[in-house]
Write a protein that holds these residues in place. Structure first.
Motif, short mmCIF file in Angstrom:
data_model
loop_
_atom_site.label_atom_id
_atom_site.label_comp_id
_atom_site.label_asym_id
_atom_site.label_seq_id
_atom_site.Cartn_x
_atom_site.Cartn_y
_atom_site.Cartn_z
N GLN A 1 4.33 16.58 4.52
CA GLN A 1 3.81 15.72 5.58
C GLN A 1 2.29 15.63 5.50
OE1 GLN A 1 5.98 14.14 7.78
NE2 GLN A 1 7.61 15.06 6.56
N ASN A 2 1.76 14.50 5.99
CA ASN A 2 0.30 14.39 6.10
C ASN A 2 -0.22 15.41 7.10
OD1 ASN A 2 -0.10 12.08 4.35
ND2 ASN A 2 0.91 10.85 5.92
N GLU A 3 -1.30 16.09 6.75
CA GLU A 3 -1.86 17.14 7.60
C GLU A 3 -3.37 17.16 7.45
OE1 GLU A 3 -2.34 19.09 10.25
OE2 GLU A 3 -0.28 19.84 9.92
N ILE B 1 0.84 -1.20 0.00
CA ILE B 1 0.00 0.00 0.00
C ILE B 1 0.87 1.25 0.00
CG2 ILE B 1 -1.59 1.36 1.43
CD1 ILE B 1 -2.88 -1.34 2.25
N ASN B 2 0.62 2.16 -0.93
CA ASN B 2 1.40 3.39 -1.01
C ASN B 2 0.56 4.66 -0.90
OD1 ASN B 2 0.15 3.22 -3.48
ND2 ASN B 2 2.02 3.41 -4.70
N MET B 3 -0.76 4.51 -0.74
CA MET B 3 -1.62 5.68 -0.51
C MET B 3 -2.91 5.19 0.16
SD MET B 3 -2.92 6.44 -4.43
CE MET B 3 -1.33 6.20 -5.20
N ILE B 4 -3.49 6.03 1.02
CA ILE B 4 -4.67 5.62 1.79
C ILE B 4 -5.73 6.70 1.70
CG2 ILE B 4 -5.57 5.06 4.08
CD1 ILE B 4 -2.74 4.05 4.78
N PHE B 5 -6.90 6.32 1.21
CA PHE B 5 -8.07 7.19 1.17
C PHE B 5 -8.86 6.95 2.45
CE2 PHE B 5 -12.61 7.74 -0.30
CZ PHE B 5 -12.56 9.12 -0.43
N PHE B 6 -9.04 8.01 3.26
CA PHE B 6 -9.60 7.88 4.60
C PHE B 6 -10.82 8.78 4.74
CE2 PHE B 6 -9.20 9.33 9.21
CZ PHE B 6 -9.82 8.20 9.72
N MET B 7 -11.92 8.19 5.18
CA MET B 7 -13.16 8.94 5.43
C MET B 7 -13.65 8.61 6.83
SD MET B 7 -13.90 10.74 2.68
CE MET B 7 -15.47 11.22 3.36
N ALA B 8 -13.96 9.64 7.61
CA ALA B 8 -14.41 9.43 8.99
C ALA B 8 -15.49 10.43 9.35
CB ALA B 8 -13.24 9.55 9.96
N SER B 9 -16.12 10.20 10.47
CA SER B 9 -17.14 11.13 10.97
C SER B 9 -16.52 12.49 11.22
CB SER B 9 -17.73 10.59 12.27
OG SER B 9 -18.56 11.56 12.89
N GLY B 10 -17.28 13.54 10.89
CA GLY B 10 -16.75 14.89 11.08
C GLY B 10 -17.22 15.58 12.34
N ILE B 11 -17.98 14.87 13.19
CA ILE B 11 -18.60 15.55 14.34
C ILE B 11 -17.70 15.55 15.57
CG2 ILE B 11 -20.64 15.58 15.84
CD1 ILE B 11 -21.19 16.22 12.88
N ASP B 12 -17.13 14.42 15.94
CA ASP B 12 -16.31 14.34 17.14
C ASP B 12 -15.17 13.38 16.85
OD1 ASP B 12 -15.14 14.05 19.61
OD2 ASP B 12 -16.80 12.98 20.53
N ILE B 13 -14.03 13.91 16.43
CA ILE B 13 -12.88 13.07 16.08
C ILE B 13 -11.62 13.91 16.21
CG2 ILE B 13 -13.08 13.63 13.62
CD1 ILE B 13 -12.17 10.73 13.04
N ASN B 14 -10.53 13.25 16.61
CA ASN B 14 -9.24 13.91 16.70
C ASN B 14 -8.41 13.49 15.49
OD1 ASN B 14 -6.62 14.76 17.28
ND2 ASN B 14 -6.88 14.47 19.47
N ASN B 15 -8.38 14.33 14.48
CA ASN B 15 -7.79 13.97 13.20
C ASN B 15 -6.27 13.88 13.24
OD1 ASN B 15 -10.22 13.93 11.28
ND2 ASN B 15 -10.50 15.83 12.42
N SER B 16 -5.62 14.64 14.10
CA SER B 16 -4.17 14.52 14.22
C SER B 16 -3.78 13.18 14.81
CB SER B 16 -3.60 15.68 15.04
OG SER B 16 -4.24 15.79 16.29
N ASP B 17 -4.60 12.66 15.73
CA ASP B 17 -4.35 11.33 16.27
C ASP B 17 -4.53 10.25 15.20
OD1 ASP B 17 -3.71 12.24 18.77
OD2 ASP B 17 -5.49 11.46 19.78
N CYS B 18 -5.49 10.43 14.31
CA CYS B 18 -5.69 9.47 13.22
C CYS B 18 -4.45 9.42 12.32
CB CYS B 18 -6.91 9.85 12.40
SG CYS B 18 -8.50 9.64 13.24
N ILE B 19 -3.92 10.59 11.97
CA ILE B 19 -2.73 10.64 11.13
C ILE B 19 -1.57 9.92 11.82
CG2 ILE B 19 -0.97 12.18 10.16
CD1 ILE B 19 -3.22 14.22 9.68
#
Length: 397
Positions: A380-382, A124-142
Protein backbone atom coordinates in the motif's frame (compact mmCIF):
# COMPACT_ATOMS: atom_id res chain seq x y z
CA UNK A 1 8.19 5.95 -24.75
CA UNK A 2 9.97 7.82 -21.95
CA UNK A 3 13.75 7.98 -21.49
CA UNK A 4 15.59 9.35 -18.45
CA UNK A 5 18.87 11.24 -18.13
CA UNK A 6 20.37 12.56 -14.90
CA UNK A 7 23.16 14.76 -13.58
CA UNK A 8 24.28 16.77 -10.57
CA UNK A 9 26.58 19.75 -10.07
CA UNK A 10 27.84 22.06 -7.32
CA UNK A 11 28.36 25.56 -8.72
CA UNK A 12 27.61 28.69 -6.70
CA UNK A 13 26.13 30.60 -9.65
CA UNK A 14 22.63 29.17 -10.13
CA UNK A 15 22.36 29.75 -13.88
CA UNK A 16 25.76 28.19 -14.54
CA UNK A 17 24.75 25.24 -12.38
CA UNK A 18 21.64 24.75 -14.54
CA UNK A 19 23.78 24.87 -17.70
CA UNK A 20 26.21 22.33 -16.24
CA UNK A 21 23.44 19.92 -15.22
CA UNK A 22 21.80 20.12 -18.65
CA UNK A 23 25.07 19.57 -20.48
CA UNK A 24 26.02 16.56 -18.36
CA UNK A 25 22.56 14.97 -18.59
CA UNK A 26 21.80 15.61 -22.26
CA UNK A 27 25.18 15.97 -23.93
CA UNK A 28 25.07 16.99 -27.58
CA UNK A 29 21.38 16.10 -27.80
CA UNK A 30 20.46 18.88 -25.39
CA UNK A 31 17.72 20.48 -27.47
CA UNK A 32 15.37 17.49 -27.25
CA UNK A 33 13.79 17.28 -23.81
CA UNK A 34 10.23 17.43 -22.51
CA UNK A 35 10.45 17.48 -18.71
CA UNK A 36 13.12 18.79 -16.33
CA UNK A 37 12.92 17.74 -12.66
CA UNK A 38 15.36 19.50 -10.32
CA UNK A 39 16.25 19.13 -6.67
CA UNK A 40 18.21 22.11 -5.37
CA UNK A 41 19.59 23.28 -2.03
CA UNK A 42 18.15 26.53 -0.77
CA UNK A 43 21.36 28.42 -1.49
CA UNK A 44 20.11 28.65 -5.09
CA UNK A 45 17.70 31.17 -6.61
CA UNK A 46 14.75 29.08 -7.73
CA UNK A 47 13.49 31.74 -10.13
CA UNK A 48 16.88 31.56 -11.86
CA UNK A 49 16.51 27.79 -12.21
CA UNK A 50 13.16 28.25 -13.94
CA UNK A 51 14.23 31.15 -16.14
CA UNK A 52 17.48 29.58 -17.32
CA UNK A 53 15.82 26.25 -18.01
CA UNK A 54 13.08 27.92 -20.02
CA UNK A 55 15.62 30.03 -21.90
CA UNK A 56 17.47 26.90 -23.00
CA UNK A 57 14.41 24.64 -23.38
CA UNK A 58 11.32 26.84 -23.88
CA UNK A 59 9.02 23.91 -24.64
CA UNK A 60 9.99 21.78 -21.66
CA UNK A 61 8.04 21.54 -18.43
CA UNK A 62 10.20 22.48 -15.43
CA UNK A 63 9.64 21.54 -11.78
CA UNK A 64 11.91 22.14 -8.78
CA UNK A 65 11.89 21.14 -5.10
CA UNK A 66 14.18 22.40 -2.35
CA UNK A 67 16.27 19.98 -0.33
CA UNK A 68 19.05 19.62 2.22
CA UNK A 69 21.43 17.95 -0.21
CA UNK A 70 21.34 15.68 -3.24
CA UNK A 71 22.31 12.22 -4.39
CA UNK A 72 23.03 11.66 -8.08
CA UNK A 73 24.86 9.10 -10.14
CA UNK A 74 27.97 11.25 -9.46
CA UNK A 75 27.61 10.70 -5.71
CA UNK A 76 26.30 12.50 -2.65
CA UNK A 77 26.68 16.15 -1.56
CA UNK A 78 25.10 18.30 1.13
CA UNK A 79 26.16 21.88 0.52
CA UNK A 80 24.20 25.07 -0.09
CA UNK A 81 25.10 24.94 -3.81
CA UNK A 82 23.88 21.44 -4.71
CA UNK A 83 21.64 20.79 -7.70
CA UNK A 84 20.48 17.53 -9.28
CA UNK A 85 18.47 16.97 -12.44
CA UNK A 86 16.39 14.22 -14.01
CA UNK A 87 15.67 15.10 -17.64
CA UNK A 88 12.86 13.17 -19.30
CA UNK A 89 12.31 12.75 -23.03
CA UNK A 90 8.83 11.77 -24.21
CA UNK A 91 5.26 12.95 -23.76
CA UNK A 92 3.84 10.11 -21.68
CA UNK A 93 3.21 12.20 -18.58
CA UNK A 94 0.91 14.84 -17.09
CA UNK A 95 1.63 17.58 -14.54
CA UNK A 96 -0.60 19.28 -11.99
CA UNK A 97 0.20 21.64 -9.13
CA UNK A 98 -1.41 23.70 -6.39
CA UNK A 99 -0.49 26.58 -4.13
CA UNK A 100 -1.45 26.99 -0.48
CA UNK A 101 -1.45 23.35 0.62
CA UNK A 102 -1.43 22.98 4.41
CA UNK A 103 -2.37 20.34 6.92
CA UNK A 104 -6.00 21.44 7.18
CA UNK A 105 -6.65 21.33 3.41
CA UNK A 106 -4.26 18.59 2.26
CA UNK A 107 -7.05 16.30 1.09
CA UNK A 108 -8.79 18.97 -0.98
CA UNK A 109 -5.58 20.22 -2.59
CA UNK A 110 -4.30 16.73 -3.39
CA UNK A 111 -7.71 15.83 -4.81
CA UNK A 112 -7.49 18.88 -7.08
CA UNK A 113 -4.13 17.66 -8.41
CA UNK A 114 -5.38 14.11 -8.87
CA UNK A 115 -8.48 15.18 -10.81
CA UNK A 116 -6.33 17.40 -13.03
CA UNK A 117 -3.93 14.54 -13.81
CA UNK A 118 -6.79 12.18 -14.59
CA UNK A 119 -8.33 14.70 -16.99
CA UNK A 120 -5.06 14.98 -18.92
CA UNK A 121 -4.05 11.31 -19.23
CA UNK A 122 -6.24 8.25 -18.69
CA UNK A 123 -3.51 5.61 -18.45
CA UNK A 124 -1.43 7.01 -15.54
CA UNK A 125 0.05 4.11 -13.57
CA UNK A 126 2.49 5.91 -11.24
CA UNK A 127 2.62 9.38 -9.66
CA UNK A 128 5.70 11.31 -8.55
CA UNK A 129 4.55 13.70 -5.80
CA UNK A 130 6.48 16.55 -4.20
CA UNK A 131 5.00 18.86 -1.56
CA UNK A 132 5.99 21.25 1.19
CA UNK A 133 7.46 19.50 4.20
CA UNK A 134 6.60 22.11 6.84
CA UNK A 135 2.83 21.85 7.41
CA UNK A 136 1.03 19.09 5.51
CA UNK A 137 -1.06 16.02 6.29
CA UNK A 138 0.53 13.37 4.10
CA UNK A 139 -1.93 10.59 4.89
CA UNK A 140 -4.73 12.84 3.62
CA UNK A 141 -2.77 13.41 0.40
CA UNK A 142 -2.47 9.66 -0.17
CA UNK A 143 -6.20 9.18 0.47
CA UNK A 144 -7.05 11.90 -2.05
CA UNK A 145 -4.90 10.47 -4.86
CA UNK A 146 -6.25 6.98 -4.22
CA UNK A 147 -9.85 8.23 -4.36
CA UNK A 148 -9.25 9.16 -8.01
CA UNK A 149 -6.74 6.55 -9.21
CA UNK A 150 -7.37 3.68 -6.84
CA UNK A 151 -4.87 2.01 -4.55
CA UNK A 152 -3.21 0.18 -7.42
CA UNK A 153 -1.51 3.38 -8.66
CA UNK A 154 1.82 3.83 -6.88
CA UNK A 155 2.57 7.17 -5.25
CA UNK A 156 6.26 7.93 -4.79
CA UNK A 157 8.26 11.06 -3.97
CA UNK A 158 8.98 13.21 -0.94
CA UNK A 159 8.34 16.42 0.94
CA UNK A 160 10.70 19.31 0.28
CA UNK A 161 13.02 20.68 2.94
CA UNK A 162 15.34 23.49 3.90
CA UNK A 163 18.76 23.13 5.55
CA UNK A 164 17.15 21.32 8.48
CA UNK A 165 15.74 24.48 10.09
CA UNK A 166 12.10 23.55 9.52
CA UNK A 167 11.31 27.16 8.57
CA UNK A 168 10.56 27.19 4.82
CA UNK A 169 10.75 24.93 1.79
CA UNK A 170 10.21 25.61 -1.89
CA UNK A 171 8.47 24.03 -4.85
CA UNK A 172 8.46 25.54 -8.35
CA UNK A 173 6.56 24.82 -11.55
CA UNK A 174 7.37 26.34 -14.96
CA UNK A 175 7.16 30.07 -14.16
CA UNK A 176 6.45 30.39 -10.43
CA UNK A 177 8.05 29.54 -7.10
CA UNK A 178 5.88 28.46 -4.16
CA UNK A 179 6.51 28.27 -0.42
CA UNK A 180 3.54 26.04 0.43
CA UNK A 181 2.90 24.36 -2.89
CA UNK A 182 2.93 20.89 -4.34
CA UNK A 183 3.26 19.28 -7.74
CA UNK A 184 2.46 15.84 -9.09
CA UNK A 185 3.70 14.15 -12.26
CA UNK A 186 1.66 11.24 -13.53
CA UNK A 187 3.63 8.87 -15.77
CA UNK A 188 1.64 6.88 -18.33
CA UNK A 189 4.26 4.97 -20.32
CA UNK A 190 2.69 1.52 -20.01
CA UNK A 191 6.04 -0.19 -20.66
CA UNK A 192 7.29 1.12 -17.29
CA UNK A 193 6.77 -0.09 -13.73
CA UNK A 194 7.85 1.45 -10.43
CA UNK A 195 9.11 -0.57 -7.45
CA UNK A 196 9.26 1.24 -4.10
CA UNK A 197 10.57 0.38 -0.64
CA UNK A 198 11.79 2.27 2.43
CA UNK A 199 13.81 1.47 5.55
CA UNK A 200 14.98 3.45 8.59
CA UNK A 201 16.93 1.52 11.24
CA UNK A 202 15.87 3.33 14.44
CA UNK A 203 14.75 1.58 17.64
CA UNK A 204 11.92 2.62 19.94
CA UNK A 205 12.89 3.04 23.60
CA UNK A 206 11.23 3.63 26.95
CA UNK A 207 7.54 4.10 27.67
CA UNK A 208 5.34 5.66 25.00
CA UNK A 209 3.82 9.10 25.04
CA UNK A 210 0.03 8.93 24.67
CA UNK A 211 -1.84 11.32 22.38
CA UNK A 212 -4.67 12.61 24.59
CA UNK A 213 -5.92 15.47 22.38
CA UNK A 214 -5.50 16.00 18.65
CA UNK A 215 -7.14 17.50 15.58
CA UNK A 216 -6.19 15.87 12.29
CA UNK A 217 -2.41 16.13 12.03
CA UNK A 218 -2.05 18.52 14.98
CA UNK A 219 -1.28 17.07 18.41
CA UNK A 220 -2.52 19.31 21.23
CA UNK A 221 -1.77 17.11 24.24
CA UNK A 222 0.53 14.25 25.17
CA UNK A 223 -0.10 12.45 28.46
CA UNK A 224 -2.83 15.07 29.19
CA UNK A 225 -0.19 17.81 29.08
CA UNK A 226 0.59 20.49 26.45
CA UNK A 227 2.16 18.53 23.61
CA UNK A 228 5.25 20.56 22.72
CA UNK A 229 6.34 20.97 26.33
CA UNK A 230 5.89 17.27 27.10
CA UNK A 231 7.75 16.24 23.94
CA UNK A 232 10.65 18.63 24.60
CA UNK A 233 10.90 17.52 28.23
CA UNK A 234 11.28 13.88 27.21
CA UNK A 235 14.01 14.86 24.73
CA UNK A 236 15.90 16.64 27.49
CA UNK A 237 15.74 20.02 25.70
CA UNK A 238 14.79 23.45 27.00
CA UNK A 239 11.17 24.38 26.33
CA UNK A 240 12.13 28.05 26.27
CA UNK A 241 14.79 27.78 23.57
CA UNK A 242 14.24 24.52 21.66
CA UNK A 243 13.23 24.70 18.00
CA UNK A 244 12.07 22.07 15.52
CA UNK A 245 15.57 22.07 14.09
CA UNK A 246 16.85 20.91 17.50
CA UNK A 247 14.43 17.98 17.57
CA UNK A 248 14.78 16.62 14.02
CA UNK A 249 18.05 14.68 14.48
CA UNK A 250 17.07 13.19 17.85
CA UNK A 251 13.29 13.40 18.07
CA UNK A 252 11.90 10.72 15.75
CA UNK A 253 8.55 9.48 17.04
CA UNK A 254 7.59 5.86 16.47
CA UNK A 255 4.18 4.26 15.87
CA UNK A 256 3.92 0.49 16.31
CA UNK A 257 3.27 -1.72 13.26
CA UNK A 258 1.49 -5.06 13.17
CA UNK A 259 3.51 -8.27 12.91
CA UNK A 260 3.24 -8.69 9.12
CA UNK A 261 4.28 -5.13 8.34
CA UNK A 262 7.07 -5.31 10.93
CA UNK A 263 8.53 -8.37 9.20
CA UNK A 264 8.54 -6.65 5.81
CA UNK A 265 9.82 -3.32 7.16
CA UNK A 266 12.59 -4.81 9.28
CA UNK A 267 11.34 -2.80 12.24
CA UNK A 268 8.53 -2.86 14.78
CA UNK A 269 7.75 0.81 14.21
CA UNK A 270 7.19 3.42 11.52
CA UNK A 271 8.61 6.86 12.28
CA UNK A 272 7.17 10.38 12.20
CA UNK A 273 8.77 13.82 12.41
CA UNK A 274 7.62 17.11 13.96
CA UNK A 275 8.47 19.97 11.57
CA UNK A 276 6.45 22.82 13.11
CA UNK A 277 4.90 23.89 16.37
CA UNK A 278 2.48 26.69 17.24
CA UNK A 279 2.97 27.32 20.92
CA UNK A 280 2.30 23.93 22.46
CA UNK A 281 0.59 22.45 19.39
CA UNK A 282 2.80 20.06 17.39
CA UNK A 283 2.35 19.60 13.65
CA UNK A 284 2.65 15.89 12.89
CA UNK A 285 3.32 14.46 9.43
CA UNK A 286 0.08 12.46 9.21
CA UNK A 287 -3.30 12.22 10.91
CA UNK A 288 -2.75 11.26 14.54
CA UNK A 289 -5.75 9.97 16.48
CA UNK A 290 -6.35 10.27 20.22
CA UNK A 291 -4.96 7.18 21.92
CA UNK A 292 -2.01 6.80 19.56
CA UNK A 293 1.13 5.64 21.37
CA UNK A 294 4.35 7.39 20.36
CA UNK A 295 7.76 6.12 21.39
CA UNK A 296 10.98 8.10 21.36
CA UNK A 297 13.77 6.43 19.40
CA UNK A 298 17.50 5.96 19.08
CA UNK A 299 19.34 5.21 15.86
CA UNK A 300 21.12 1.91 15.41
CA UNK A 301 23.81 2.45 12.79
CA UNK A 302 24.47 -1.24 12.22
CA UNK A 303 20.75 -1.83 11.74
CA UNK A 304 20.65 1.01 9.20
CA UNK A 305 23.32 -0.69 7.09
CA UNK A 306 21.85 -4.18 7.55
CA UNK A 307 18.36 -3.09 6.54
CA UNK A 308 19.73 -1.21 3.53
CA UNK A 309 21.26 -4.48 2.30
CA UNK A 310 17.98 -6.33 2.86
CA UNK A 311 15.99 -3.64 1.05
CA UNK A 312 18.20 -3.61 -2.04
CA UNK A 313 18.19 -7.42 -2.16
CA UNK A 314 14.40 -7.42 -1.97
CA UNK A 315 14.14 -4.83 -4.76
CA UNK A 316 16.54 -6.78 -6.97
CA UNK A 317 14.40 -9.90 -6.52
CA UNK A 318 11.26 -7.94 -7.32
CA UNK A 319 12.77 -6.36 -10.45
CA UNK A 320 14.06 -9.67 -11.80
CA UNK A 321 15.30 -9.45 -15.38
CA UNK A 322 13.67 -6.10 -16.10
CA UNK A 323 15.95 -3.18 -16.91
CA UNK A 324 16.28 -0.36 -14.36
CA UNK A 325 15.95 2.76 -16.55
CA UNK A 326 15.91 5.34 -13.73
CA UNK A 327 15.99 5.61 -9.96
CA UNK A 328 14.23 8.29 -7.94
CA UNK A 329 15.38 8.42 -4.34
CA UNK A 330 14.30 10.26 -1.20
CA UNK A 331 16.33 10.25 2.00
CA UNK A 332 15.61 11.85 5.34
CA UNK A 333 17.91 14.82 5.95
CA UNK A 334 18.70 13.38 9.39
CA UNK A 335 20.34 10.39 7.67
CA UNK A 336 22.87 12.64 5.93
CA UNK A 337 25.70 14.57 7.53
CA UNK A 338 23.55 15.20 10.61
CA UNK A 339 23.54 11.46 11.35
CA UNK A 340 26.71 10.06 9.77
CA UNK A 341 30.10 11.52 9.20
CA UNK A 342 31.26 11.72 5.59
CA UNK A 343 32.76 8.27 5.19
CA UNK A 344 29.69 6.49 6.58
CA UNK A 345 27.35 8.60 4.46
CA UNK A 346 29.23 7.78 1.27
CA UNK A 347 29.39 4.10 2.21
CA UNK A 348 25.62 4.06 2.74
CA UNK A 349 25.00 5.68 -0.66
CA UNK A 350 27.34 3.18 -2.31
CA UNK A 351 25.36 0.35 -0.74
CA UNK A 352 22.10 1.66 -2.20
CA UNK A 353 23.47 2.43 -5.69
CA UNK A 354 25.95 -0.33 -6.54
CA UNK A 355 23.42 -3.20 -6.64
CA UNK A 356 21.62 -1.47 -9.53
CA UNK A 357 24.66 -0.73 -11.69
CA UNK A 358 24.45 -1.90 -15.30
CA UNK A 359 27.77 -2.83 -16.91
CA UNK A 360 29.58 -0.90 -14.18
CA UNK A 361 27.50 2.27 -14.55
CA UNK A 362 24.92 3.83 -12.26
CA UNK A 363 21.50 4.29 -13.89
CA UNK A 364 20.02 7.81 -14.13
CA UNK A 365 19.55 8.75 -10.46
CA UNK A 366 17.72 11.65 -8.80
CA UNK A 367 17.99 11.70 -5.01
CA UNK A 368 17.39 14.30 -2.34
CA UNK A 369 17.48 14.81 1.42
CA UNK A 370 14.01 15.98 2.47
CA UNK A 371 11.53 15.90 5.33
CA UNK A 372 9.70 12.68 4.44
CA UNK A 373 9.24 9.94 1.87
CA UNK A 374 6.38 8.17 0.06
CA UNK A 375 6.89 4.44 -0.57
CA UNK A 376 4.99 1.16 -0.41
CA UNK A 377 4.55 -0.78 2.82
CA UNK A 378 2.46 -3.93 2.82
CA UNK A 379 1.65 -3.32 -0.83
CA UNK A 380 0.00 0.00 0.00
CA UNK A 381 1.00 3.62 -0.48
CA UNK A 382 2.49 4.93 2.77
CA UNK A 383 4.28 8.01 4.08
CA UNK A 384 7.54 7.55 6.00
CA UNK A 385 10.02 9.68 7.92
CA UNK A 386 13.72 9.10 8.67
CA UNK A 387 14.03 6.52 5.89
CA UNK A 388 15.94 5.83 2.74
CA UNK A 389 13.26 5.30 0.09
CA UNK A 390 14.14 3.95 -3.36
CA UNK A 391 11.90 4.13 -6.42
CA UNK A 392 13.12 1.94 -9.29
CA UNK A 393 11.60 2.67 -12.69
CA UNK A 394 11.91 -0.46 -14.81
CA UNK A 395 11.08 -1.55 -18.35
CA UNK A 396 10.28 -5.11 -19.41
CA UNK A 397 13.36 -7.01 -20.49
Amino acid sequence: MLSFHSSSARIINTKKNVEECLEIALGNDNQIVDLLIYHASIGHDFNDILHKSKELHPNADVVVASCCGIVGKEGVSESMKDMALMAVKGKDYAISHVDGIYGHNSYEKALEMAVSLKSQKESINMIFFMASGIDINNSDCITAFESVFGKEVTLFGATSSDNMKGVISYQAVNDRVYENGAFAIGFCDTSLKVHTKATHGFLAVGDPLIVTKSTGHIIHELNNKPAWGEYIKHLGLSEESATCADTIPIGALAEQLDDNLSLEYGNRHILRVVTKHDGNDMHYATTCKVGTKLWLTIRDEQLIFNEMDKMTASLLKEVGDDKVVAVFHADCLARGRFLFNKIYKEELVAKMQTPFFNNGECPPWLGMYGFGEFAHLGGQNEYHNYTTALYLITRDA
